[in-house]
Design a protein around this motif. Structure first.
Motif, short mmCIF file in Angstrom:
data_model
loop_
_atom_site.label_atom_id
_atom_site.label_comp_id
_atom_site.label_asym_id
_atom_site.label_seq_id
_atom_site.Cartn_x
_atom_site.Cartn_y
_atom_site.Cartn_z
N LEU A 1 0.95 -1.06 -0.01
CA LEU A 1 -0.08 0.05 -0.05
C LEU A 1 0.93 1.20 0.05
N PHE A 2 2.05 1.35 0.76
CA PHE A 2 2.88 2.30 0.73
C PHE A 2 3.57 2.49 -0.71
N TRP A 3 4.06 1.51 -1.30
CA TRP A 3 4.37 1.72 -2.61
C TRP A 3 3.66 2.12 -3.66
N LEU A 4 2.29 1.62 -3.40
CA LEU A 4 1.21 2.06 -4.30
C LEU A 4 0.95 3.50 -4.11
N ALA A 5 0.92 3.93 -2.81
CA ALA A 5 0.68 5.35 -2.80
C ALA A 5 1.71 6.21 -3.28
N MET A 6 3.04 5.65 -3.11
CA MET A 6 4.15 6.35 -3.60
C MET A 6 4.21 6.48 -5.27
N GLY A 7 3.67 5.42 -5.66
CA GLY A 7 3.92 5.58 -7.18
C GLY A 7 2.76 6.48 -7.72
N VAL A 8 1.47 6.53 -7.17
CA VAL A 8 0.34 7.25 -7.81
C VAL A 8 0.75 8.68 -7.49
N THR A 9 1.47 9.05 -6.38
CA THR A 9 1.99 10.52 -5.94
C THR A 9 2.92 11.02 -7.14
N ALA B 1 1.28 11.33 -10.31
CA ALA B 1 0.49 12.67 -10.50
C ALA B 1 1.49 13.91 -10.67
N LEU B 2 2.57 14.02 -10.04
CA LEU B 2 3.57 15.09 -9.87
C LEU B 2 4.19 15.16 -11.30
N VAL B 3 4.65 13.90 -12.05
CA VAL B 3 5.19 13.88 -13.23
C VAL B 3 4.19 14.48 -14.34
N VAL B 4 2.92 14.02 -14.26
CA VAL B 4 1.86 14.68 -15.21
C VAL B 4 1.53 16.18 -15.08
N ARG B 5 1.71 16.40 -13.79
CA ARG B 5 1.41 17.86 -13.44
C ARG B 5 2.45 18.73 -14.15
N LYS B 6 3.59 18.32 -13.92
CA LYS B 6 5.03 19.04 -14.59
C LYS B 6 4.94 18.97 -15.97
N LEU B 7 4.56 17.78 -16.73
CA LEU B 7 4.60 17.70 -17.90
C LEU B 7 3.56 18.36 -18.53
#
Length: 78
Positions: A4-12, A15-21
Protein backbone atom coordinates in the motif's frame (compact mmCIF):
# COMPACT_ATOMS: atom_id res chain seq x y z
CA UNK A 1 0.98 -2.50 4.45
CA UNK A 2 4.22 -2.29 2.53
CA UNK A 3 2.48 -2.72 -0.85
CA UNK A 4 0.00 0.00 0.00
CA UNK A 5 2.88 2.38 0.77
CA UNK A 6 4.56 1.72 -2.59
CA UNK A 7 1.25 2.00 -4.42
CA UNK A 8 0.62 5.39 -2.80
CA UNK A 9 4.18 6.45 -3.58
CA UNK A 10 3.77 5.45 -7.26
CA UNK A 11 0.46 7.27 -7.59
CA UNK A 12 1.90 10.40 -5.99
CA UNK A 13 5.00 10.43 -8.19
CA UNK A 14 2.88 9.72 -11.27
CA UNK A 15 0.56 12.62 -10.46
CA UNK A 16 3.50 14.99 -9.94
CA UNK A 17 5.12 13.95 -13.21
CA UNK A 18 1.84 14.44 -15.10
CA UNK A 19 1.39 17.91 -13.58
CA UNK A 20 4.93 18.97 -14.47
CA UNK A 21 4.60 17.67 -18.03
CA UNK A 22 1.21 19.35 -18.46
CA UNK A 23 2.63 22.69 -17.34
CA UNK A 24 5.59 22.32 -19.70
CA UNK A 25 3.31 21.52 -22.63
CA UNK A 26 1.03 24.42 -21.73
CA UNK A 27 3.97 26.84 -21.76
CA UNK A 28 5.18 25.63 -25.15
CA UNK A 29 1.83 25.20 -26.88
CA UNK A 30 0.78 28.81 -27.63
CA UNK A 31 4.01 29.52 -29.48
CA UNK A 32 3.83 26.26 -31.39
CA UNK A 33 0.18 26.75 -32.25
CA UNK A 34 0.74 30.30 -33.42
CA UNK A 35 3.42 29.19 -35.85
CA UNK A 36 1.43 26.18 -37.03
CA UNK A 37 -1.75 28.23 -37.24
CA UNK A 38 -0.12 30.90 -39.38
CA UNK A 39 1.36 28.34 -41.73
CA UNK A 40 -1.99 26.58 -41.94
CA UNK A 41 -3.76 29.83 -42.81
CA UNK A 42 -1.20 30.60 -45.51
CA UNK A 43 -1.68 27.15 -46.99
CA UNK A 44 -5.46 27.54 -46.88
CA UNK A 45 -5.24 30.94 -48.59
CA UNK A 46 -3.09 29.43 -51.36
CA UNK A 47 -5.55 26.58 -51.85
CA UNK A 48 -8.49 29.01 -52.05
CA UNK A 49 -6.59 31.20 -54.53
CA UNK A 50 -5.78 28.17 -56.70
CA UNK A 51 -9.41 27.03 -56.58
CA UNK A 52 -10.58 30.50 -57.63
CA UNK A 53 -8.12 30.51 -60.54
CA UNK A 54 -9.36 27.09 -61.68
CA UNK A 55 -13.00 28.23 -61.50
CA UNK A 56 -12.27 31.39 -63.50
CA UNK A 57 -10.41 29.37 -66.16
CA UNK A 58 -13.31 26.93 -66.44
CA UNK A 59 -15.78 29.84 -66.68
CA UNK A 60 -13.79 31.42 -69.53
CA UNK A 61 -13.60 28.10 -71.39
CA UNK A 62 -17.32 27.48 -70.98
CA UNK A 63 -18.19 31.02 -72.06
CA UNK A 64 -16.08 30.56 -75.18
CA UNK A 65 -17.87 27.27 -75.92
CA UNK A 66 -21.28 28.87 -75.46
CA UNK A 67 -20.39 31.87 -77.63
CA UNK A 68 -19.14 29.59 -80.41
CA UNK A 69 -22.18 27.32 -80.24
CA UNK A 70 -24.68 30.20 -80.30
CA UNK A 71 -22.81 32.28 -82.86
CA UNK A 72 -22.27 35.19 -80.50
CA UNK A 73 -18.54 35.20 -81.12
CA UNK A 74 -18.98 36.92 -84.48
CA UNK A 75 -18.10 33.92 -86.57
CA UNK A 76 -21.69 33.14 -87.58
CA UNK A 77 -22.47 33.77 -91.21
CA UNK A 78 -25.93 34.58 -92.45
Amino acid sequence: MRRLFWLAMGVTIGALVVRKLSKAVERLTPRSLATGFGAGLAELADAIRDFGDDVRDAMRDRETQLRESTGLDGSATE
